[in-house]
Scaffold this motif. Structure first.
Motif, mmCIF file in Angstrom:
data_model
loop_
_atom_site.group_PDB
_atom_site.id
_atom_site.type_symbol
_atom_site.label_atom_id
_atom_site.label_comp_id
_atom_site.label_asym_id
_atom_site.label_seq_id
_atom_site.Cartn_x
_atom_site.Cartn_y
_atom_site.Cartn_z
ATOM 1 N N HIS A 13 7.654 7.009 1.792
ATOM 2 C CA HIS A 13 8.539 7.850 2.759
ATOM 3 C C HIS A 13 7.935 7.693 4.468
ATOM 4 C CE1 HIS A 13 10.746 10.486 0.365
ATOM 5 N NE2 HIS A 13 9.377 10.807 -0.389
ATOM 6 N N VAL A 14 6.901 7.199 4.564
ATOM 7 C CA VAL A 14 6.352 6.542 5.985
ATOM 8 C C VAL A 14 7.048 5.248 6.126
ATOM 9 C CG1 VAL A 14 4.589 5.680 7.301
ATOM 10 C CG2 VAL A 14 4.228 8.032 6.203
ATOM 11 N N HIS A 15 7.325 4.523 5.077
ATOM 12 C CA HIS A 15 7.749 3.070 5.042
ATOM 13 C C HIS A 15 9.275 3.155 5.427
ATOM 14 C CE1 HIS A 15 8.729 -0.998 4.064
ATOM 15 N NE2 HIS A 15 9.408 -0.553 2.969
ATOM 16 N N THR A 16 9.845 4.300 4.653
ATOM 17 C CA THR A 16 11.313 4.350 4.898
ATOM 18 C C THR A 16 11.704 4.971 6.309
ATOM 19 O OG1 THR A 16 11.510 5.180 2.549
ATOM 20 C CG2 THR A 16 13.106 5.764 3.891
ATOM 21 N N PHE A 17 10.895 5.705 6.585
ATOM 22 C CA PHE A 17 11.032 6.300 8.197
ATOM 23 C C PHE A 17 10.989 5.052 9.198
ATOM 24 C CE2 PHE A 17 10.414 10.761 6.757
ATOM 25 C CZ PHE A 17 11.617 11.171 7.308
ATOM 26 N N PRO A 61 -2.272 -2.319 8.132
ATOM 27 C CA PRO A 61 -3.458 -2.480 7.001
ATOM 28 C C PRO A 61 -3.388 -2.302 5.557
ATOM 29 C CG PRO A 61 -3.654 -0.967 9.124
ATOM 30 C CD PRO A 61 -2.279 -1.058 8.645
ATOM 31 N N LEU A 62 -2.317 -1.645 5.256
ATOM 32 C CA LEU A 62 -1.746 -1.567 3.785
ATOM 33 C C LEU A 62 -1.564 -2.826 3.337
ATOM 34 C CD1 LEU A 62 -1.615 0.208 1.139
ATOM 35 C CD2 LEU A 62 0.881 0.707 1.975
ATOM 36 N N TRP A 63 -0.547 -3.686 4.001
ATOM 37 C CA TRP A 63 -0.152 -4.851 3.651
ATOM 38 C C TRP A 63 -1.445 -5.841 3.478
ATOM 39 C CZ3 TRP A 63 3.350 -2.308 1.761
ATOM 40 C CH2 TRP A 63 4.455 -1.558 2.503
ATOM 41 N N GLU A 64 -2.182 -5.728 4.412
ATOM 42 C CA GLU A 64 -3.369 -6.591 4.512
ATOM 43 C C GLU A 64 -4.311 -6.365 3.539
ATOM 44 O OE1 GLU A 64 -5.149 -6.086 8.101
ATOM 45 O OE2 GLU A 64 -3.742 -7.099 9.473
ATOM 46 N N THR A 122 3.173 -1.757 -8.521
ATOM 47 C CA THR A 122 2.484 -1.963 -9.524
ATOM 48 C C THR A 122 0.899 -1.997 -9.478
ATOM 49 O OG1 THR A 122 2.462 -4.508 -8.991
ATOM 50 C CG2 THR A 122 4.144 -3.453 -10.764
ATOM 51 N N ASN A 123 0.703 -1.906 -7.926
ATOM 52 C CA ASN A 123 -0.864 -2.011 -7.849
ATOM 53 C C ASN A 123 -1.448 -0.729 -6.998
ATOM 54 O OD1 ASN A 123 -1.956 -4.517 -9.171
ATOM 55 N ND2 ASN A 123 -0.020 -5.150 -8.143
ATOM 56 N N TYR A 124 -0.636 0.216 -6.477
ATOM 57 C CA TYR A 124 -0.998 1.101 -5.828
ATOM 58 C C TYR A 124 -2.381 1.868 -6.110
ATOM 59 C CZ TYR A 124 1.455 4.581 -8.623
ATOM 60 O OH TYR A 124 1.739 5.433 -9.667
ATOM 61 N N GLN A 125 -2.564 1.909 -7.565
ATOM 62 C CA GLN A 125 -3.746 2.860 -8.072
ATOM 63 C C GLN A 125 -5.092 2.148 -7.738
ATOM 64 O OE1 GLN A 125 -1.651 0.922 -9.750
ATOM 65 N NE2 GLN A 125 -2.662 -0.150 -11.271
ATOM 66 N N LYS A 126 -5.039 0.800 -7.661
ATOM 67 C CA LYS A 126 -6.117 -0.164 -7.334
ATOM 68 C C LYS A 126 -6.721 0.218 -5.752
ATOM 69 C CE LYS A 126 -5.130 -3.899 -10.720
ATOM 70 N NZ LYS A 126 -4.647 -5.273 -10.665
ATOM 71 N N LEU A 127 -5.837 0.641 -5.070
ATOM 72 C CA LEU A 127 -6.074 0.993 -3.876
ATOM 73 C C LEU A 127 -6.614 2.334 -3.624
ATOM 74 C CD1 LEU A 127 -3.117 -0.622 -1.662
ATOM 75 C CD2 LEU A 127 -5.408 -1.454 -1.972
ATOM 76 N N GLY A 128 -6.687 3.031 -4.778
ATOM 77 C CA GLY A 128 -7.210 4.510 -4.673
ATOM 78 C C GLY A 128 -6.050 5.653 -4.306
ATOM 79 N N LEU A 129 -4.939 5.315 -4.490
ATOM 80 C CA LEU A 129 -3.846 5.955 -4.159
ATOM 81 C C LEU A 129 -3.348 6.788 -5.526
ATOM 82 C CD1 LEU A 129 -1.393 3.909 -1.811
ATOM 83 C CD2 LEU A 129 -2.970 5.848 -1.018
ATOM 84 N N ILE A 189 16.083 0.672 0.738
ATOM 85 C CA ILE A 189 14.875 0.186 1.282
ATOM 86 C C ILE A 189 14.240 -0.578 0.279
ATOM 87 C CG2 ILE A 189 12.514 1.114 1.653
ATOM 88 C CD1 ILE A 189 14.455 1.735 3.892
ATOM 89 N N ALA A 190 13.586 -1.559 0.566
ATOM 90 C CA ALA A 190 12.927 -2.302 -0.587
ATOM 91 C C ALA A 190 11.471 -2.072 -0.493
ATOM 92 C CB ALA A 190 12.994 -3.991 0.078
ATOM 93 N N ILE A 191 10.988 -1.910 -1.643
ATOM 94 C CA ILE A 191 9.660 -1.518 -2.088
ATOM 95 C C ILE A 191 8.993 -2.656 -2.734
ATOM 96 C CG2 ILE A 191 8.171 0.180 -3.427
ATOM 97 C CD1 ILE A 191 10.449 1.912 -3.829
ATOM 98 N N PRO A 192 7.916 -3.124 -2.134
ATOM 99 C CA PRO A 192 7.171 -4.385 -2.572
ATOM 100 C C PRO A 192 6.576 -4.046 -3.925
ATOM 101 C CG PRO A 192 6.499 -3.748 -0.286
ATOM 102 C CD PRO A 192 7.492 -2.532 -0.654
#
Length: 230
Positions: A40-44, A100-103, A23-30, A15-18
């Motif tokens: 895991h949702v992406h993998t499924f 929505p996450l990719w956007e 490197t920026n998931y924390q900027k989305l508040g995650l 599975i490829a992780i963008p």
């Protein structure tokens, strides 16, 4: 035995992780747990399971199904995850979508790029102000700062062209904003947009300029183009 295990492992794929998400998931508040649920949702989804349950996701993590369900609900509320309907024959099945996450990640990237461009422009403007203050030998007045900004923002002159007009004023011994403004006006009227065009325009003019010659005595003065008399 080892060969069969290796083949089974290879058949599972990858599975490829963008990188942008990594490197920026924390900027989305995650936080890290929420980020792993997203992965895991992406993998499924990549493996064809379009609506994994909290039990299926939590089985791969160190959280329980209830905690996983809470995180999924939170992701939906934040607009990072959506549930969509998909027709499967006569049935309509629910599926997760990370669109929505990719956007939001794309918007984050665009904001970063625009922010860098703004900072670069501020740096260029600051450098231009410094050059003017160095030539004038004093800080610029508020009116002069406003004029300098107007040349760029309203008249659309490139900073290098403004510097060329400043040099022209220095050479001509007419170091004032009115004179520089007149130079820029003449250049814009004649389609001069680059330093090279400005140089060629001045050179061409001087070749055809008629200089008064009251006598043949050498005075040591260099003739210049008086832009204010145009």
């Amino acid at each position: 035995m080892k060969k069969r295990v290796m083949l089974q492992w290879l058949e599972q794929g990858s599975i490829a992780i963008p990188k942008l998400l990594m490197t920026n998931y924390q900027k989305l508040g995650l936080n890290e747990t929420e980020f792993m649920v997203v992965l895991h949702v992406h993998t499924f989804l990549e493996c064809g399971n379009l609506f994994p349950t909290p039990n299926e996701i939590s089985a791969r993590m160190t959280i329980n199904p209830m905690q996983c369900a809470d995180i999924l609900r939170l992701l939906l509320q934040r607009g990072l995850l959506t549930i969509e309907g998909r027709r499967d024959g006569d049935l309509i099945c629910e599926t997760y979508s990370l669109q929505p996450l990719w956007e939001k990640m794309l918007q984050l990237l665009m904001n970063d790029i625009m922010g860098e461009e703004v900072e670069e422009e501020k740096a260029r403007q600051s450098s231009l102000y410094s050059i003017f203050e160095q030539e004038f030998g004093r800080p610029l007045s508020p009116f002069e700062c406003e004029t300098l900004a107007m040349w760029q923002d309203q008249d659309g002159h490139d900073g290098t062209v403004i510097q060329a007009a400043l040099r022209e004023a220095v050479i001509s011994g007419k170091l004032n904003f009115r004179y520089i403004d007149r130079i820029l006006f003449e250049w814009k009227k004649n389609g001069v947009k680059t330093v090279e065009q400005a140089h060629n325009y001045g050179k061409k003019f001087r070749q055809h300029q008629k200089q008064p010659r009251p006598d043949t005595t050498y005075t040591g003065k260099v003739p210049f183009y008086n832009w204010l008399e145009q």
